[in-house]
Design a protein around this motif. Sequence first.
Motif, PDB file in Angstrom:
ATOM      1  N   HIS A   1       0.811  -1.218   0.000  1.00 26.39           N
ATOM      2  CA  HIS A   1       0.000   0.000   0.000  1.00 26.39           C
ATOM      3  C   HIS A   1       0.841   1.263   0.000  1.00 26.39           C
ATOM      4  CE1 HIS A   1       0.888  -0.536   4.308  1.00 26.39           C
ATOM      5  NE2 HIS A   1       0.731   0.765   4.406  1.00 26.39           N
TER       6      HIS A   1
ATOM      7  N   TYR B   1     -11.282   5.191  -0.683  1.00 26.13           N
ATOM      8  CA  TYR B   1     -10.701   6.348   0.006  1.00 26.13           C
ATOM      9  C   TYR B   1     -10.415   7.516  -0.946  1.00 26.13           C
ATOM     10  CZ  TYR B   1     -10.031   3.254   4.024  1.00 26.13           C
ATOM     11  OH  TYR B   1     -10.235   2.398   5.085  1.00 26.13           O
TER      12      TYR B   1
ATOM     13  N   LEU C   1      -4.916   7.676   2.174  1.00 28.11           N
ATOM     14  CA  LEU C   1      -5.291   6.639   3.124  1.00 28.11           C
ATOM     15  C   LEU C   1      -5.542   7.285   4.483  1.00 28.11           C
ATOM     16  CD1 LEU C   1      -2.794   3.663   2.546  1.00 28.11           C
ATOM     17  CD2 LEU C   1      -5.216   3.733   1.974  1.00 28.11           C
TER      18      LEU C   1
ATOM     19  N   GLU D   1      -3.874   6.222  10.248  1.00 30.03           N
ATOM     20  CA  GLU D   1      -3.439   5.040  10.986  1.00 30.03           C
ATOM     21  C   GLU D   1      -2.981   3.919  10.056  1.00 30.03           C
ATOM     22  OE1 GLU D   1      -7.930   4.688  10.453  1.00 30.03           O
ATOM     23  OE2 GLU D   1      -6.470   6.265  10.950  1.00 30.03           O
ATOM     24  N   GLN D   2      -3.290   4.045   8.751  1.00 30.60           N
ATOM     25  CA  GLN D   2      -2.913   3.002   7.801  1.00 30.60           C
ATOM     26  C   GLN D   2      -1.565   3.259   7.130  1.00 30.60           C
ATOM     27  OE1 GLN D   2      -6.025   1.737   5.116  1.00 30.60           O
ATOM     28  NE2 GLN D   2      -7.637   2.091   6.639  1.00 30.60           N
TER      29      GLN D   2
ATOM     30  N   ASN E   1      -4.882  -3.503  15.450  1.00 32.27           N
ATOM     31  CA  ASN E   1      -4.897  -3.869  14.035  1.00 32.27           C
ATOM     32  C   ASN E   1      -5.547  -2.768  13.196  1.00 32.27           C
ATOM     33  OD1 ASN E   1      -3.717  -6.425  14.422  1.00 32.27           O
ATOM     34  ND2 ASN E   1      -5.709  -7.332  14.900  1.00 32.27           N
ATOM     35  N   THR E   2      -5.034  -2.600  11.983  1.00 33.11           N
ATOM     36  CA  THR E   2      -5.655  -1.739  10.984  1.00 33.11           C
ATOM     37  C   THR E   2      -5.817  -2.579   9.717  1.00 33.11           C
ATOM     38  OG1 THR E   2      -3.699  -0.896   9.808  1.00 33.11           O
ATOM     39  CG2 THR E   2      -4.236   0.129  11.933  1.00 33.11           C
ATOM     40  N   PRO E   3      -6.559  -2.089   8.725  1.00 33.63           N
ATOM     41  CA  PRO E   3      -6.693  -2.863   7.483  1.00 33.63           C
ATOM     42  C   PRO E   3      -5.366  -3.107   6.770  1.00 33.63           C
ATOM     43  CG  PRO E   3      -8.426  -1.218   7.627  1.00 33.63           C
ATOM     44  CD  PRO E   3      -7.457  -0.915   8.731  1.00 33.63           C
ATOM     45  N   ARG E   4      -4.315  -2.368   7.147  1.00 31.77           N
ATOM     46  CA  ARG E   4      -3.029  -2.503   6.463  1.00 31.77           C
ATOM     47  C   ARG E   4      -1.876  -2.702   7.444  1.00 31.77           C
ATOM     48  NH1 ARG E   4      -6.522  -0.002   3.430  1.00 31.77           N
ATOM     49  NH2 ARG E   4      -6.505  -0.398   1.185  1.00 31.77           N
TER      50      ARG E   4
ATOM     51  N   THR F   1      -0.542  -2.952  11.660  1.00 29.98           N
ATOM     52  CA  THR F   1      -0.812  -2.606  13.053  1.00 29.98           C
ATOM     53  C   THR F   1      -0.285  -1.212  13.344  1.00 29.98           C
ATOM     54  OG1 THR F   1       1.281  -3.576  13.814  1.00 29.98           O
ATOM     55  CG2 THR F   1      -0.667  -5.008  13.816  1.00 29.98           C
TER      56      THR F   1
END
Length: 267
Positions: A23, A69, A75, A78-79, A148-151, A153
């Motif tokens: 990402h 997004y 993004l 946090e990602q 956790n995040t989608p991408r 931690t």
Amino acid sequence: MIWNPSRPTARGYIDGLASAGYHHFTSGDARDALGVSAAATKLALSRLARKGIIAQPARGFYVIVPPEYRSLGCLPPEQFIPSIMHIRARPYYAGLLSAAQYHGAAHHRPQQFQVLVRHPIRPIECGRVRAAFVVRKHVSMVPTQFFNTPRGTIRVSTPEATAIDLVGYRHRVGGLDQVATVLAELAAQIDPEKLVSAAQTAPIPWAQRLGYLLSLVASGKRADPLRDYVKQAARQSVPLVPSVSHSQARRDADWKVFVNSDVEPDL
């Protein structure tokens, strides 16, 4: 970053990264993959940025912006912030109101994502995303945990460390009324013994003021170990608000605090 077909286009390079689960990338990564000059790489990436396919939250650091997004123009912070901090080898943690959100205690959504770091870093403005960096001495000693995040931690201050920081950086979160409001929501998650450990990473006046505010929002006996720590470690009384005169203020003996301001949490 591993993705090396024979001389891809900039769009092909981005699509290849995304399909491989990446990402983010750096301008150096792109230059090496495209096999062109730095100027040509910058021009190609600028075209993709204008189309909203990628964004540049920090110099030389790009993120791939998926369709969900695109309206954000970047993004969510946090990602990608953990990746920036990793590349730059800088200790960090999400803190203050941003950490309070992770612990379910943010009364209002912060306008900026707040990150604590050892050395100054310029704020990030990327599309509609805003991130502010706050310098915290001994940042590596502050208790943290991962979410956790989608991408990946992200490192976040614990409830106890968040409480300490909210008091120490009250001017960054809207003042003591806002601090007390968040503490009232955060108190149930605070471990009394861990609170003392977190307090030991900060100046003792922060613990004195925090203890007074916790007693104000009816935290029960959660602050008792902190009170014992303050009695042993605090050598003098401090004003609740340093910038306000306390010559006529009453003194709270438990916390060695001159109460020179009325605090009204929004409970």
